[in-house]
Design a protein around this motif. Structure first.
Motif, PDB file in Angstrom:
ATOM      1  N   MET A   1      60.295 -20.447 -85.778  1.00  0.00           N
ATOM      2  CA  MET A   1      60.420 -19.015 -85.515  1.00  0.00           C
ATOM      3  C   MET A   1      61.589 -18.777 -84.577  1.00  0.00           C
ATOM      4  O   MET A   1      61.878 -19.602 -83.703  1.00  0.00           O
ATOM      5  N   ALA A   2      62.219 -17.642 -84.736  1.00  0.00           N
ATOM      6  CA  ALA A   2      63.407 -17.350 -83.944  1.00  0.00           C
ATOM      7  C   ALA A   2      63.528 -15.860 -83.662  1.00  0.00           C
ATOM      8  O   ALA A   2      62.884 -15.036 -84.306  1.00  0.00           O
TER       9      ALA A   2
ATOM     10  N   TYR B   1      65.409  -8.915 -83.682  1.00  0.00           N
ATOM     11  CA  TYR B   1      64.694  -9.257 -84.903  1.00  0.00           C
ATOM     12  C   TYR B   1      63.993 -10.594 -84.766  1.00  0.00           C
ATOM     13  O   TYR B   1      64.553 -11.557 -84.248  1.00  0.00           O
ATOM     14  N   CYS B   2      62.803 -10.639 -85.292  1.00  0.00           N
ATOM     15  CA  CYS B   2      62.043 -11.868 -85.390  1.00  0.00           C
ATOM     16  C   CYS B   2      62.295 -12.476 -86.769  1.00  0.00           C
ATOM     17  O   CYS B   2      62.427 -11.741 -87.761  1.00  0.00           O
TER      18      CYS B   2
ATOM     19  N   TRP C   1      61.980 -11.942 -92.217  1.00  0.00           N
ATOM     20  CA  TRP C   1      62.551 -11.131 -91.150  1.00  0.00           C
ATOM     21  C   TRP C   1      61.662  -9.925 -90.886  1.00  0.00           C
ATOM     22  O   TRP C   1      61.085  -9.340 -91.811  1.00  0.00           O
ATOM     23  N   GLY C   2      61.582  -9.560 -89.603  1.00  0.00           N
ATOM     24  CA  GLY C   2      60.913  -8.325 -89.247  1.00  0.00           C
ATOM     25  C   GLY C   2      61.875  -7.154 -89.335  1.00  0.00           C
ATOM     26  O   GLY C   2      63.064  -7.325 -89.661  1.00  0.00           O
ATOM     27  N   GLN C   3      61.368  -5.970 -89.022  1.00  0.00           N
ATOM     28  CA  GLN C   3      62.173  -4.748 -89.095  1.00  0.00           C
ATOM     29  C   GLN C   3      62.993  -4.513 -87.832  1.00  0.00           C
ATOM     30  O   GLN C   3      63.910  -3.683 -87.841  1.00  0.00           O
ATOM     31  N   GLY C   4      62.667  -5.215 -86.767  1.00  0.00           N
ATOM     32  CA  GLY C   4      63.440  -5.103 -85.542  1.00  0.00           C
ATOM     33  C   GLY C   4      62.826  -4.154 -84.526  1.00  0.00           C
ATOM     34  O   GLY C   4      62.084  -3.228 -84.882  1.00  0.00           O
ATOM     35  N   THR C   5      63.147  -4.384 -83.273  1.00  0.00           N
ATOM     36  CA  THR C   5      62.725  -3.504 -82.178  1.00  0.00           C
ATOM     37  C   THR C   5      63.908  -3.298 -81.246  1.00  0.00           C
ATOM     38  O   THR C   5      64.630  -4.242 -80.924  1.00  0.00           O
TER      39      THR C   5
END
Length: 128
Positions: free
Chosen positions: A34-35, A95-96, A118-122
């Motif tokens: 994970m990154a 992003y994760c 990938w996530g959507q970001g924060t």
């Protein structure tokens, strides 16, 4: 299939701290590297930090070493990023990302092309 959802972003003054979380769905989370990556307006998406499936070896971009800490809790299917001593230049969407099968190739951890999920970001915004 894995879905990643980030949370914890916000606005903070320089020198402050934030804690980001990334919750993963799917039964294989504990097998994945994970990154965290980040992308500022008009810039490429850059590597921030990564951890192996076990949470053992961790990798950091030089710009965040000593200030950011990545960790994971496989029982909760969650990876975290603690951001301390924040600077205005840390402002970006964070992003994760996750992927499996890196084996012993440590160079893959910092490459965004290595990650499948990938996530959507924060958004993290650091004011001066």
């Amino acid at each position: 299939q894995v879905q990643l959802v980030e949370s914890g972003g916000g606005l903070v003054q320089a020198g402050g701290s934030l804690s980001l979380s990334c919750a993963a769905s799917g039964r294989s989370f504990s097998r994945y590297a994970m990154a965290w990556f980040r992308q500022a307006p008009g810039r490429e998406r850059d590597f921030v930090a990564a951890t192996t499936w076990s949470g053992g070896p961790k990798y950091y971009a030089d710009s965040v070493k000593g200030r950011f800490t990545i960790s994971r809790d496989n029982a909760k299917n969650t990876v975290y990023l603690q951001l301390n001593s924040l600077k205005p230049e840390d402002t970006a969407v964070y992003y994760c990302a996750g992927a499996g099968g890196f084996g012993g190739d440590s160079s893959r951890y910092s490459s965004k092309g290595s990650y499948v999920y990938w996530g959507q970001g924060t958004q993290v915004t650091v004011s001066s």
